[in-house]
Design an enzyme around this catalytic site. Structure first.
Site, mmCIF file in Angstrom:
data_model
loop_
_atom_site.group_PDB
_atom_site.id
_atom_site.type_symbol
_atom_site.label_atom_id
_atom_site.label_comp_id
_atom_site.label_asym_id
_atom_site.label_seq_id
_atom_site.Cartn_x
_atom_site.Cartn_y
_atom_site.Cartn_z
ATOM 1 C CG MET A 31 -4.951 17.234 45.593
ATOM 2 S SD MET A 31 -3.424 18.119 45.273
ATOM 3 C CE MET A 31 -2.990 18.621 46.916
ATOM 4 C CG HIS A 35 -7.857 14.581 56.093
ATOM 5 N ND1 HIS A 35 -8.876 15.498 56.118
ATOM 6 C CD2 HIS A 35 -6.904 15.124 55.297
ATOM 7 C CE1 HIS A 35 -8.556 16.558 55.404
ATOM 8 N NE2 HIS A 35 -7.365 16.354 54.871
ATOM 9 C CG HIS A 38 -10.246 14.798 52.193
ATOM 10 N ND1 HIS A 38 -9.068 14.299 52.691
ATOM 11 C CD2 HIS A 38 -9.895 15.783 51.335
ATOM 12 C CE1 HIS A 38 -8.045 14.944 52.158
ATOM 13 N NE2 HIS A 38 -8.507 15.859 51.337
ATOM 14 C CE LYS A 154 -5.997 22.870 56.499
ATOM 15 N NZ LYS A 154 -5.318 22.848 55.230
ATOM 16 C CG ASP A 155 -7.371 24.275 51.229
ATOM 17 O OD1 ASP A 155 -6.158 24.385 51.380
ATOM 18 O OD2 ASP A 155 -7.995 23.243 51.565
ATOM 19 C CB VAL A 180 -13.244 18.634 59.918
ATOM 20 C CG1 VAL A 180 -13.346 17.574 61.003
ATOM 21 C CG2 VAL A 180 -14.553 18.737 59.148
ATOM 22 N NE ARG A 191 1.645 20.137 51.761
ATOM 23 C CZ ARG A 191 0.763 20.656 50.913
ATOM 24 N NH1 ARG A 191 -0.418 21.017 51.352
ATOM 25 N NH2 ARG A 191 1.062 20.801 49.635
HETATM 26 P P1 AMP Z 1 -7.118 18.433 49.255
HETATM 27 O O1 AMP Z 1 -7.149 16.958 49.125
HETATM 28 O O2 AMP Z 1 -6.158 18.926 50.289
HETATM 29 O O3 AMP Z 1 -6.953 19.117 47.916
HETATM 30 O O4 AMP Z 1 -8.546 18.880 49.786
HETATM 31 C C1 AMP Z 1 -9.720 18.523 49.099
HETATM 32 C C2 AMP Z 1 -10.866 19.323 49.676
HETATM 33 O O5 AMP Z 1 -10.994 19.037 51.069
HETATM 34 C C3 AMP Z 1 -10.651 20.838 49.537
HETATM 35 O O6 AMP Z 1 -11.884 21.449 49.197
HETATM 36 C C4 AMP Z 1 -10.205 21.221 50.927
HETATM 37 O O7 AMP Z 1 -10.501 22.570 51.259
HETATM 38 C C5 AMP Z 1 -11.025 20.266 51.786
HETATM 39 N N1 AMP Z 1 -10.399 20.096 53.099
HETATM 40 C C6 AMP Z 1 -9.100 19.828 53.367
HETATM 41 N N2 AMP Z 1 -8.897 19.796 54.702
HETATM 42 C C7 AMP Z 1 -10.084 20.067 55.280
HETATM 43 C C8 AMP Z 1 -10.533 20.175 56.640
HETATM 44 N N3 AMP Z 1 -9.705 20.008 57.675
HETATM 45 N N4 AMP Z 1 -11.828 20.457 56.860
HETATM 46 C C9 AMP Z 1 -12.697 20.639 55.827
HETATM 47 N N5 AMP Z 1 -12.339 20.537 54.520
HETATM 48 C C10 AMP Z 1 -11.057 20.251 54.257
#
Ligand code: AMP
Length: 288
Positions: A31, A35, A38, A154-155, A180, A191
């Site tokens: 999304m 960071h 990602h 993480k999710d 991470v 967030r």
């Molecule tokens: P998001 O943009 O939050 O939807 O996350 C995109 C992808 O990055 C998802 O597969 C998340 O699980 C992964 N992700 C988010 N935060 C982390 C993190 N701290 N370490 C590893 N993967 C992450």
């Protein structure tokens, strides 16, 4: 050179063209507001595939709280720079209309059933969230086609839902990736930038709580009530609302029933600090 594509048909054609050249595609759905979490997924994909495609789409279907959707950080221009620097080949960043061309609003989109792992935890606290994730990830998988798709642990519940979806579709291969963390232990999250300094300090208690449960596990404690009470007492040290601090079987997603029978477990936490909702988890039965 990073190709920026908004149109899903063009994104599909790009992927088909890559496959026609014999290239193996790595896909990282996000999304945005990229960071280090990602970036680790993207770097892994670049290392394991011939080409890497990232999607950036703030999926309105997965926000059960309109304020959360509106305040969710968006930074497309700086994301492009990061992707370019990492050596990503293509970014797909369709709009709502590109993603849901058949609908006039969000209400008439056909929502998919996220399967058995959507019950409890995020399923309870964010009604409709995992349905929304599943619906959009299904579309993204259909645009990209066969590939390796990288998702963060993480999710964790989302990962289980996506693995179930991929099993039904017959593709792609899902690659789970380690969480991470900042040096404080706080897991990177888009967030986090919404937290004040004090709130960020409070948020470090999430990882402290998880590691305290793991330390107890490592000494042989298998009483789930005791493990959860330890997490909750650490979370209670700072000002936050604890939505859950629980254990689950990491494979079948059952809640532990007996006091001493646990041979595998994942600890999962969701809290709200001010208006910011954070989740994290730790496998108790893996690693040190
Ligand atoms: P998001 O943009 O939050 O939807 O996350 C995109 C992808 O990055 C998802 O597969 C998340 O699980 C992964 N992700 C988010 N935060 C982390 C993190 N701290 N370490 C590893 N993967 C992450």
């Amino acid at each position: 050179m990073l190709e920026i594509i908004e149109n899903p048909t063009s994104a599909s054609d790009w992927c088909k063209n890559q496959r026609a050249q014999g290239h193996c595609i790595g896909f990282v759905p996000t999304m945005g507001t990229l960071h280090a979490g990602h970036q680790s997924l993207i770097e892994r994909s670049i290392g394991e595939n011939d080409v890497t495609c990232v999607s950036i789409f703030v999926n309105p279907l997965q926000f059960n709280d309109s304020n959360d959707f509106e305040t969710y950080p968006r930074n497309l221009e700086s994301d492009y720079k990061i992707l370019e620097k990492l050596g990503c080949d293509m970014v797909f960043c369709g709009t709502n209309h590109d993603m849901f061309p058949e609908s006039c609003g969000l209400d008439d989109i056909e929502i998919l059933d996220p399967g058995p792992h959507a019950s409890g935890l995020e399923g309870d606290y964010r009604p409709g969230h995992l349905e929304g994730v599943c619906t959009v990830v299904d579309r993204l998988f259909r645009f990209v086609g066969d590939c390796r798709a990288y998702f963060g642990q993480k999710d964790y519940q989302q990962l289980l839902v996506v693995q179930h979806l991929a099993k039904i579709l017959g593709y792609p291969q899902i690659v789970p990736c380690e969480t991470v963390r900042q040096s404080s232990g706080l897991a990177y999250s888009s967030r986090n930038r919404l937290l004040s300094g004090r709130e960020e300090t409070a948020a470090t208690n999430i990882y402290r709580a998880l590691t305290a449960a793991k330390s107890l596990w490592n000494t042989g404690v298998r009483d789930s009530q005791k493990l959860c009470a330890t997490m909750k007492s650490i979370l209670a040290e700072s000002s936050m609302t604890v939505e859950y601090a629980v254990l689950r079987d990491p494979d079948n997603w059952q809640r532990p029933s007996q006091k001493d029978g646990l041979d595998r477990a994942i600890a999962l936490i969701a809290v709200k600090i001010g208006e910011v909702r954070l989740i994290d988890n730790l496998r108790l039965d893996h690693g040190i």
